[in-house]
Design an enzyme around this catalytic site. Structure first.
Site, mmCIF file in Angstrom:
data_model
loop_
_atom_site.group_PDB
_atom_site.id
_atom_site.type_symbol
_atom_site.label_atom_id
_atom_site.label_comp_id
_atom_site.label_asym_id
_atom_site.label_seq_id
_atom_site.Cartn_x
_atom_site.Cartn_y
_atom_site.Cartn_z
ATOM 1 C CE LYS A 163 -10.336 -10.474 -12.439
ATOM 2 N NZ LYS A 163 -11.737 -10.060 -12.176
ATOM 3 C CG ASP B 171 -13.069 -6.567 -16.249
ATOM 4 O OD1 ASP B 171 -13.002 -6.434 -17.499
ATOM 5 O OD2 ASP B 171 -13.364 -5.625 -15.487
#
Length: 231
Positions: free
Chosen positions: A134, A152
């Protein structure tokens, strides 16, 4: 948005999921100025801020980074920093010692392996201390301009509510959302996964919140299979 997607009826796609093209187009209009909310001046600043943002908020990170970068403005300075001093600087975020070790470690790795420059390379970024998929997607998407979805909690939650995935694992969520976008053929602008992710995050913070989604105010309500019942 392509002319084909602009002619679609405003309804949930077959199979109980929202049409990705319509979702992306509406979010583009609503959140036209979306950007990462982590303050930064360069790739290094964004990388460090993103690493620090794990398990805390962007707002809190933005309160800490000005002081951090005023003392240690680049990887060369941070690599030589006293760990205790850095720990004190980032202590308000929680897990101060762990966060300090991570950002000092990644600074040293940048110097040793990349001449102090943040690499535009997924695997190289993920080899840095504290950097996962991420974080690498955030940096490569927001700074280097790639189309990459950073998953997220907000992106995951909205993707499930929109019917794009049933997964909770971030990598699986990413794969399911990318497949949905590709299947719906949304057009070049709407297919920018980086911007779609940033707009989903804003929408999740402002409208489609975790505990009390404001479906009555949501521009996606007529597309969303979870409207009125999201939990």
């Amino acid at each position: 948005m392509s002319s084909r997607s602009s002619r679609r009826s405003a309804a949930a796609a077959p199979g109980g999921c929202a049409d990705a093209g319509l979702v992306a187009a509406r979010l583009e209009r609503l959140h036209a100025g979306a950007r990462t909310e982590l303050d930064h001046r360069d790739a290094f600043g964004l990388l460090v801020a993103t690493v620090l943002s794990a398990q805390t908020t962007d707002v809190r990170v933005n309160q800490v980074t000005p002081g951090l970068f005023s003392r240690w403005p680049g990887p060369d300075a941070l690599a030589e920093a006293d760990e205790g001093a850095v720990t004190e600087q980032v202590r308000p975020l929680g897990m101060g010692a762990t966060r300090a070790r991570r950002i000092i470690g990644l600074s040293r790795a940048l110097l040793v392996d990349h001449g102090g420059e943040v690499p535009d390379d997924q695997a190289a970024l993920e080899r840095l201390p504290g950097v996962g998929r991420k974080t690498a997607h955030v940096v490569r998407g927001a700074w280097f301009g790639h189309s990459l979805l950073a998953v997220d909690t907000h992106v995951g939650r909205l993707s499930r509510r929109l019917g794009w995935t049933t997964a909770t694992d971030p990598r699986t969520v990413e794969e399911d959302v990318v497949a949905r976008v590709e299947a719906d053929g949304t057009g070049a602008d709407a297919e920018d996964l980086t911007m779609l992710g940033l707009r989903l995050i804003l929408h999740g913070r402002r409208i489609c919140t975790a505990r009390a989604p404001r479906c009555g105010e949501c521009v996606l309500a007529d597309l969303c299979p979870s409207a009125g019942e999201a939990a």
